[in-house]
Design a protein around this motif. Structure first.
Motif, PDB file in Angstrom:
ATOM      1  N   GLN A 127      17.616  19.327   7.923  1.00 59.32           N
ATOM      2  CA  GLN A 127      18.594  19.745   9.256  1.00 59.32           C
ATOM      3  C   GLN A 127      20.228  19.665   8.863  1.00 59.32           C
ATOM      4  OE1 GLN A 127      16.834  17.309  12.331  1.00 59.32           O
ATOM      5  NE2 GLN A 127      15.030  18.207  12.063  1.00 59.32           N
ATOM      6  N   GLU A 162      21.645  22.288   7.031  1.00 61.20           N
ATOM      7  CA  GLU A 162      21.749  23.486   7.793  1.00 61.20           C
ATOM      8  C   GLU A 162      22.895  23.534   8.842  1.00 61.20           C
ATOM      9  OE1 GLU A 162      17.580  23.843   9.533  1.00 61.20           O
ATOM     10  OE2 GLU A 162      16.742  24.582   7.657  1.00 61.20           O
ATOM     11  N   ARG A 163      23.482  22.406   9.253  1.00 56.70           N
ATOM     12  CA  ARG A 163      24.529  22.426   9.960  1.00 56.70           C
ATOM     13  C   ARG A 163      25.926  23.165   9.650  1.00 56.70           C
ATOM     14  NH1 ARG A 163      24.637  16.133  11.361  1.00 56.70           N
ATOM     15  NH2 ARG A 163      26.746  16.413  12.420  1.00 56.70           N
ATOM     16  N   GLU A 213      13.056  15.637   6.201  1.00 51.73           N
ATOM     17  CA  GLU A 213      13.298  16.533   7.484  1.00 51.73           C
ATOM     18  C   GLU A 213      15.009  16.268   8.081  1.00 51.73           C
ATOM     19  OE1 GLU A 213      11.835  19.209   8.068  1.00 51.73           O
ATOM     20  OE2 GLU A 213      10.465  18.489   6.673  1.00 51.73           O
TER      21      GLU A 213
END
Ligand SMILES: [Zn+2]
Ligand SMILES: [Zn+2]
Length: 255
Positions: free
Chosen positions: A85, A88-89, A81
């Motif tokens: 994330q 996706e930054r 996870e």
């Protein structure tokens, strides 16, 4: 244009290569580049990670037809996870997934191998790789299927498709079913035996329905950018595969 889709600049903990040096070498060779910096979360005291916003800010002005900005994430169940994330930054062009660690042991060092036979170590490696490819549904590319051969401590560290057919097939099926492109990493191409053992793996990938490969030198220095690409490209076309790269997470054919 042919792309070297796996390279490391100074944003990777183990590289000091400057973007300018990399680009100069790539231009000389007529290659495009994808920078793929290391992001291995939750291992090695977080040494192998970087600030994606700083990376994007620094390299975005250089990004263009000849340069794409990617990342190489270390695949682990516990960091799944966090890695999702992380990617996706910023809008990375290409996300590579790699298996560098098992049970918190870096496959680059002898500890992982010391209480295992080659069969035990390699079976475990391929199963972990297959599971992690299925788990990491946000990667574009599976890196260096032969990574374990770089540092395994056995007399003969080569893959040997015949001995690990079931396990290697699992990895190839996981890649094909999740539309993850298999990388052909040229880091070990100075060893003839390494190439010989990779051929049946990529032939099988084609047989199972794989169509595409990225080519990556895994360069950490300008001198190894595009290393052995002539030979690798010939191999890819002999096997009926197509070289690709990624831009904005979309597959692009390289001519
Ligand atoms: Zn790697
Ligand atoms: Zn790498």
């Amino acid at each position: 244009m042919l792309f070297d889709s796996h390279t490391h600049t100074e944003f990777s903990a183990d590289s000091e290569m400057l973007a300018s040096e990399a680009l100069e070498m790539a231009e000389r060779l007529g290659l495009g580049l994808v920078f793929t910096e290391h992001e291995d979360l939750e291992v090695a005291q977080d040494e192998f990670t970087f600030d994606p916003e700083a990376y994007w800010k620094k390299y975005y002005p250089l990004r263009g037809e000849n340069l794409r900005l990617g990342v190489e994430i270390g695949m682990l169940e516990k960091s799944l996870e966090g890695s999702r994330q992380f990617v996706e930054r910023v809008p990375f062009d290409q996300v590579i997934g790699s298996l560098h660690f098992i049970d918190d042991l870096d496959l680059y060092y002898p500890d992982f191998y010391k209480d295992k036979t080659k069969e035990e170590a390699y079976r475990r490696y391929f199963w972990e790789m297959a599971e992690n490819v299925r788990r990491h549904d946000f990667i574009d590319v599976l890196a260096h299927i032969d990574y374990i051969c770089r540092a395994a401590t056995y007399d003969d560290p080569e893959l040997d498709y015949g001995s690990f057919k079931l396990e290697i097939d699992e990895v190839l099926k996981a890649a094909i079913e999740t539309e993850t492109v298999l990388e052909l990493n040229t880091r070990r191409f100075d060893e003839k035996l390494a190439i010989k053992e990779l051929v049946p793996v990529y032939r099988r990938y084609r047989e199972l329905g794989g169509k595409y490969v990225t080519m990556g030198s895994d360069a950490h220095k300008p001198g190894t950018i595009g290393a052995h690409f002539y030979q690798a490209r010939q191999l890819v076309s002999d096997l009926g595969l197509q070289v690709v790269t990624f831009c904005k997470r979309q597959l692009e054919l390289c001519d």
